[in-house]
Design a protein around this motif. Structure first.
Motif, PDB file in Angstrom:
ATOM      1  N   MET A 289       7.173  13.237  -5.742  1.00 42.05           N
ATOM      2  CA  MET A 289       8.616  13.452  -5.755  1.00 42.05           C
ATOM      3  C   MET A 289       9.288  12.848  -4.744  1.00 42.05           C
ATOM      4  O   MET A 289      10.502  13.089  -4.226  1.00 42.05           O
ATOM      5  N   ALA A 290       8.501  11.479  -4.108  1.00 40.95           N
ATOM      6  CA  ALA A 290       9.553  11.071  -3.013  1.00 40.95           C
ATOM      7  C   ALA A 290      10.738  10.473  -3.114  1.00 40.95           C
ATOM      8  O   ALA A 290      11.128  10.075  -4.152  1.00 40.95           O
ATOM      9  N   ASN A 291      11.571  10.707  -2.233  1.00 40.41           N
ATOM     10  CA  ASN A 291      13.169  10.302  -2.207  1.00 40.41           C
ATOM     11  C   ASN A 291      12.800   8.633  -2.123  1.00 40.41           C
ATOM     12  O   ASN A 291      11.635   8.298  -1.261  1.00 40.41           O
TER      13      ASN A 291
ATOM     14  N   ALA B 229       0.648  -1.182  -0.033  1.00 38.53           N
ATOM     15  CA  ALA B 229      -0.053  -0.078  -0.030  1.00 38.53           C
ATOM     16  C   ALA B 229       0.855   1.466  -0.101  1.00 38.53           C
ATOM     17  O   ALA B 229       0.482   2.252  -0.836  1.00 38.53           O
ATOM     18  N   ALA B 230       1.848   1.079   0.671  1.00 38.69           N
ATOM     19  CA  ALA B 230       2.856   2.479   0.923  1.00 38.69           C
ATOM     20  C   ALA B 230       3.634   2.563  -0.302  1.00 38.69           C
ATOM     21  O   ALA B 230       3.567   3.984  -0.808  1.00 38.69           O
TER      22      ALA B 230
ATOM     23  N   ASN C  16       7.321   8.836   2.837  1.00 35.84           N
ATOM     24  CA  ASN C  16       7.169   9.800   1.607  1.00 35.84           C
ATOM     25  C   ASN C  16       5.592   9.768   1.330  1.00 35.84           C
ATOM     26  O   ASN C  16       5.298   9.555  -0.040  1.00 35.84           O
ATOM     27  N   LEU C  17       5.007   9.370   2.248  1.00 40.01           N
ATOM     28  CA  LEU C  17       3.524   8.943   1.709  1.00 40.01           C
ATOM     29  C   LEU C  17       2.561  10.386   1.534  1.00 40.01           C
ATOM     30  O   LEU C  17       3.126  11.345   2.081  1.00 40.01           O
ATOM     31  N   THR C  18       1.657  10.189   0.504  1.00 40.58           N
ATOM     32  CA  THR C  18       0.983  11.394   0.201  1.00 40.58           C
ATOM     33  C   THR C  18       0.020  11.989   1.427  1.00 40.58           C
ATOM     34  O   THR C  18      -0.134  11.361   2.332  1.00 40.58           O
ATOM     35  N   SER C  19      -0.070  13.302   1.237  1.00 44.24           N
ATOM     36  CA  SER C  19      -0.742  13.985   2.567  1.00 44.24           C
ATOM     37  C   SER C  19      -2.016  13.250   2.690  1.00 44.24           C
ATOM     38  O   SER C  19      -2.661  13.233   4.023  1.00 44.24           O
ATOM     39  N   SER C  20      -2.948  12.902   1.506  1.00 43.60           N
ATOM     40  CA  SER C  20      -4.189  12.241   1.828  1.00 43.60           C
ATOM     41  C   SER C  20      -3.899  11.099   2.619  1.00 43.60           C
ATOM     42  O   SER C  20      -4.920  10.728   3.519  1.00 43.60           O
ATOM     43  N   PHE C  21      -2.856  10.001   2.463  1.00 39.85           N
ATOM     44  CA  PHE C  21      -2.690   8.979   3.250  1.00 39.85           C
ATOM     45  C   PHE C  21      -2.440   9.489   4.505  1.00 39.85           C
ATOM     46  O   PHE C  21      -2.702   8.644   5.353  1.00 39.85           O
ATOM     47  N   THR C  22      -1.483  10.252   4.875  1.00 34.19           N
ATOM     48  CA  THR C  22      -1.312  10.440   6.406  1.00 34.19           C
ATOM     49  C   THR C  22      -2.100  11.096   6.966  1.00 34.19           C
ATOM     50  O   THR C  22      -1.956  11.215   8.057  1.00 34.19           O
TER      51      THR C  22
ATOM     52  N   PHE D  22      -2.104   1.717   9.957  1.00 37.94           N
ATOM     53  CA  PHE D  22      -0.660   1.808  10.369  1.00 37.94           C
ATOM     54  C   PHE D  22       0.204   2.878   9.495  1.00 37.94           C
ATOM     55  O   PHE D  22       0.872   3.649  10.066  1.00 37.94           O
ATOM     56  N   ALA D  23       0.131   2.750   8.350  1.00 38.00           N
ATOM     57  CA  ALA D  23       0.640   3.494   7.464  1.00 38.00           C
ATOM     58  C   ALA D  23       0.295   5.086   7.638  1.00 38.00           C
ATOM     59  O   ALA D  23       1.405   6.019   7.770  1.00 38.00           O
ATOM     60  N   GLY D  24      -1.112   5.332   7.608  1.00 41.48           N
ATOM     61  CA  GLY D  24      -1.567   6.625   7.811  1.00 41.48           C
ATOM     62  C   GLY D  24      -0.836   7.287   9.263  1.00 41.48           C
ATOM     63  O   GLY D  24      -0.505   8.379   8.983  1.00 41.48           O
ATOM     64  N   ARG D  25      -0.772   6.356  10.193  1.00 33.80           N
ATOM     65  CA  ARG D  25      -0.300   7.098  11.589  1.00 33.80           C
ATOM     66  C   ARG D  25       1.104   7.335  11.548  1.00 33.80           C
ATOM     67  O   ARG D  25       1.583   8.480  11.988  1.00 33.80           O
TER      68      ARG D  25
END
Ligand SMILES: Nc1ncnc2c1ncn2[C@@H]1O[C@H](COP(=O)(O)OP(=O)(O)OP(=O)(O)O)[C@@H](O)[C@H]1O
Ligand SMILES: [Mg+2]
Lengths: 524, 342
Positions: free
Chosen positions: B105-107, B97-98, B174-180, B255-258
């Motif tokens: 632009m994620a590194n 998912a991540a 470097n997840l998207t802002s909607s994800f986080t 988990f990923a979002g948090r």
């Protein structure tokens, strides 16, 4: 009254049939063979059931009755042979399919989901749904009420199964089978846990079903039931078809002969033996709600029969004496000394043994073999040098009892769950006989056991009494109680209503009066 | 179901005694709820910070991840199974998912040149992959007959291995802002808590109001009864484990979002926490008995315990010891509840 066949012809004539034919067959099973690893359970079995008939399937323990039915409903598809239902050859189907076709079965071994309510047990796999596709509990409740009414069982459908007695669970199974609205209903020893009143009720239901054009295959070891209810009888022996007869052309002797292949003479070989001192004394035993103020004594060499309707609290009393059910009051005395029994270990140490009523739940270890099942309570005897088990003694005893009780098993290493119901029971009887107890409690010892073996077990019980053992035998079969006991204790709703000396002229009706509470020594 | 069957007509004489009995019954049945309440009272007494709204949401958020897994675990254990793989499945579905939810632009971009995906893509991927892995568990159990413990033990190791291979051992961040934003709030409510609540509601309906739910109980209670009643046991087993796997996927998203990134070694041991929560909640490993409210209370007991002990400054190692003892005590209480001897 016009005899049935003639009436039948008259009706057919009136309806304009030019030629009187037999009723069509709903089921034909031909040349059925079923092999299990190491066992040929069915060699050449046959069964033909007509429309709207009650057809008894008879045979000794292990003859293959249950197996034949399991072939029919798709649990164990047959190795070879053909099955026609409603005239059509049926092949490659699952149990779910047979239910849809209109065949339902009450299994010999009860199959309750214990921690779920009655109603979910009845409608398992076909719960009514509402328009959102969710289970409609209200509707399920009402539908269950209706079905329970048919069998006249006053029990809240929301009660969890584990709170019911074995007999009531059996009634629920019957209700469930009826609820499928099947064309053909198979009943594999449905009455083994029921008392005469409930049996009568069941017969009433069966007749009603028959009137509505349903066919019933009825398996039972109780011959009187067969004569009371069955139109025709098919007998199997050693997995082979012996024959089919109209019940009216049969006698008890003939039927036994067909089943066993020989004559069984003495079903109740009771010999009066010398009765000694009081061995066991029970005083004012009271348990929560289920029984109160139970007092009785039994002597050495005596067989005390315990009669009563199911739910009278007989099993509960015995379990309390044996220390596996709590009691609130009361004393148990052995040999004139009070004993404290709080566990089965205490009981066994005091020379007691208990053959439980319900073998599925309290008796057998399904995954273990016959040898292990038979010797488990007697390990003390086989422990020898260095505390190790002496297997030779164990096997010797096992072989002896397999022989004595004619347990039908390919070897002592067969898993007990693969034995027929009656043969499992014999193994359990052997288990307790091996411990050579002083006091033996037998709770329905011959349930599901065929006539031949029944006589064997009766003989063993009598012999034990002859050796001075004390025996308390619960039985719902009045002929058995009357045939075997020296005295009969009758219970009704948790109380002892009478302790009667067994006499030649004692009638079933008299016992029933005590059992239904119509007569009560204590109040009379 | 709130339907009770103990209401019988009582004579006035019996009434007080029966009331006492009913009280005992309730205490037995909901004992764990009282334990939770006592814990809350006790801890709030010792630490005034405990009962602040902030901290309460904190506890709920911390409990959400294993709480969600405990829901699936309840179905599985009720069917007389066990699932040891959910922690690893969380990790594998989480990294997948991540990798689909990184910013453009994620590194260390996993899929180079992949545009920023809408949130639904990683979510669907995690849920579908989780359900797929779960259905393999169920299929193995149903068709080969190997015990659930073994089947899922295998899956636990395999899924972890794939997570490591997929990532080469390093975390995906470097997840998207909607994800986080899934780690954030709607109003005062933390989103993980909302997701947990929705999962509770859905699972509750599933277990209590669908045929599938009834089958779960029947399979766990008496598989033979289910078979002769025409229940397709194999299909149901697959569905049960697939649902458990899917919920592990949901937990992975939370988990990923948090956390904002997923490490292939994430959630190690979470399966045991989920099993513990389920068990504390009264689901019987003997099969046939289990409730969703129990799973929630069980998760909260663990959540409150961890949070409370931390607030009280209890050493982390000691926390483990307390947790272990609580689990054992809960099961002992539970066994008495279901004891046969009357
Ligand atoms: N699953 C199985 N595996 C091996 N043998 C089996 C299995 N099921 C039944 N048998 C054997 O098949 C034979 C017939 O058993 P079945 O249960 O049909 O007898 P039955 O006529 O119903 O007897 P009862 O009156 O005791 O119930 C027995 O010898 C039994 O040991
Ligand atoms: Mg049988």
């Amino acid at each position: 009254m016009i005899p049935f066949p003639i009436l039948h012809q008259v009706i057919m004539y009136e309806m304009g049939w030019s030629k009187v034919t037999e009723k069509p067959n709903v089921l034909e099973m031909k040349n059925i063979v079923k092999n299990f690893p190491g066992v040929q359970a069915l060699k050449n079995a046959e069964l033909t059931v007509r429309d709207g008939e009650i057809h008894a399937l008879m045979g000794e323990n292990g003859a293959g009755k249950s197996t034949l039915m399991k072939c029919l409903i798709g649990i164990h598809p047959q190795t070879s042979g053909e099955i026609y239902f409603n005239g059509n050859l049926i092949e490659n189907y699952s149990t779910a399919d047979t239910l849809k076709m209109g065949i339902s079965m009450i299994h010999q071994e009860l199959n309750p989901v214990e921690n779920r309510p009655i109603m979910e047990n009845i409608w398992l796999g076909r719960e009514p749904k509402n328009r959102f596709g969710l289970v409609d509990h209200q509707k399920m409740y009402e539908m269950s009420k209706e079905v329970l009414e048919i069998i006249d069982l006053k029990e809240d459908p929301r009660t969890e199964m584990r709170h019911l007695t074995v007999a009531k669970m059996q009634m629920i199974e019957i209700a469930k089978a009826i609820s499928y609205n099947a064309k053909l209903i198979i009943m594999d020893e449905p009455t083994s846990a029921l008392t005469s009143r409930e049996v009568d009720q069941l017969f009433g239901i069966m007749r009603k079903l028959k009137e509505n054009g349903k066919s019933i295959i009825y398996i039972s070891h109780k011959l009187d039931e067969i004569f009371a209810i069955a139109d025709r009888v098919t007998v199997l022996r050693d997995g082979e078809y012996v024959g089919t007869e109209e019940t009216e052309n049969l006698t008890v002797e003939k039927m036994i002969n067909m089943m066993v292949g020989r004559d069984v003479t003495d079903l109740f070989p009771k010999v009066t033996c010398e009765i000694g001192d009081v061995k066991l004394e029970v005083k004012n035993l009271t348990g929560e709600k289920l029984f109160s103020n139970v007092s009785f004594d039994v002597r050495k060499g005596e067989i005390l029969g315990v009669a009563g309707l199911v739910g009278a609290g007989r099993t509960e009393v015995i379990e309390a004496i044996f220390g596996i059910r709590s009691k609130t009051e009361g004393e148990v005395w052995i040999d004139g000394q009070q004993v404290e029994i709080n566990s089965s270990e205490d009981a066994i140490r005091n020379g007691m043994a208990l053959l439980t009523e319900d073998r599925r739940m309290n008796g057998i270890f399904p995954m273990l073999n016959v040898l292990q099942n038979m010797s488990i309570s007697n390990m003390k005897k086989y422990v020898g040098k260095f505390n190790l088990v002496n297997h030779n003694d164990m096997k010797e005893d096992c072989t002896r009892y397999i022989d004595a009780l004619s347990v039908r098993t390919p070897s002592m290493y067969q898993r007990i769950e693969n034995l027929s119901g009656g043969n499992q029971q014999k193994v359990l009887v052997a288990r307790w006989l091996l411990t050579e107890p002083e006091i033996l409690f037998l709770d329905e010892p011959t349930r599901g056991i065929d006539v031949g073996a029944k006589a064997e077990i009766h003989k063993l019980i009598t012999n034990l009494a002859g050796q001075g053992k004390t025996i308390v035998m619960i039985s719902s079969e009045l002929p058995e109680v009357m045939g075997m006991s020296d005295r009969i204790m009758v219970m009704h709703e948790g109380r002892v209503t009478g302790i009667i000396d067994n006499r030649k002229d004692l009638t079933q009706a008299e016992i029933m009066r005590y059992a239904t509470g119509a007569m009560d020594e204590k109040t009379a | 179901m709130a339907k009770e069957t103990s209401d019988q007509t009582l004579t006035s004489n019996d009434q007080s005694r029966d009331k006492k009995q009913i009280a005992i019954e309730i205490l037995k049945k909901y004992g764990i709820v009282f334990v939770l309440i006592l814990m809350v009272i006790g801890i709030s007494f010792l630490s005034p910070r405990f009962l602040t709204p902030n901290n309460i949401f904190n506890v709920l958020t911390q409990s959400a991840i294993f709480g969600i897994m405990a829901l699936g675990m309840t179905l599985i254990i009720t069917s007389k199974g066990i699932d040891l793989s959910v922690g690893s499945v969380l990790a594998l579905t989480g990294v997948v998912a991540a990798s689909l939810g990184q910013t453009a632009m994620a590194n260390n971009k996993y899929f180079e040149g992949l545009a920023e995906m809408p949130l639904i893509v990683p979510v669907i991927a995690a849920l579908a992959l989780g359900a797929f892995l779960g259905s393999i568990n169920g299929g193995l159990i149903a068709y080969t007959g190997i015990p659930p413990f073994i089947a899922t033990l295998g899956m636990m190791t395999v899924a972890r291995g794939f997570a490591l291979i997929y990532t080469g051992g390093s975390p995906i961040s470097n997840l998207t802002s909607s994800f986080t934003s899934l780690g954030g709030n709607i109003g005062v409510f933390p989103i993980p808590v909302i997701i947990y609540a929705v999962a509770v509601a859905i699972t509750w309906v599933l277990l209590n109001n669908t045929r599938f739910g009834k089958n779960v109980y029947a399979i766990g209670g008496n598989v033979k009864a289910a078979e002769v009643s025409g229940v397709n046991v194999k299909k149901n087993l697959i569905m049960i484990y697939a649902y458990g796997g899917m919920l592990a996927g949901v937990a992975a998203i939370v988990f990923a979002g948090r956390v904002g990134s997923v490490h292939p070694g994430a959630a190690t041991g979470y399966e045991l926490t989920a099993i513990a929560a389920t068990t504390i909640g009264g689901t019987s490993h003997a099969g046939g008995i289990g409730t969703i409210w129990g799973a929630v209370v069980g998760a909260l007991v663990l959540g409150v315990l961890r949070n409370g002990l931390t607030l009280l400054g209890v050493d982390a190692y000691w926390q483990q010891i307390v947790e272990g003892m609580i689990i054992i005590v809960a099961v002992i209480i539970d066994m008495r509840k279901n004891a046969k001897k009357k």
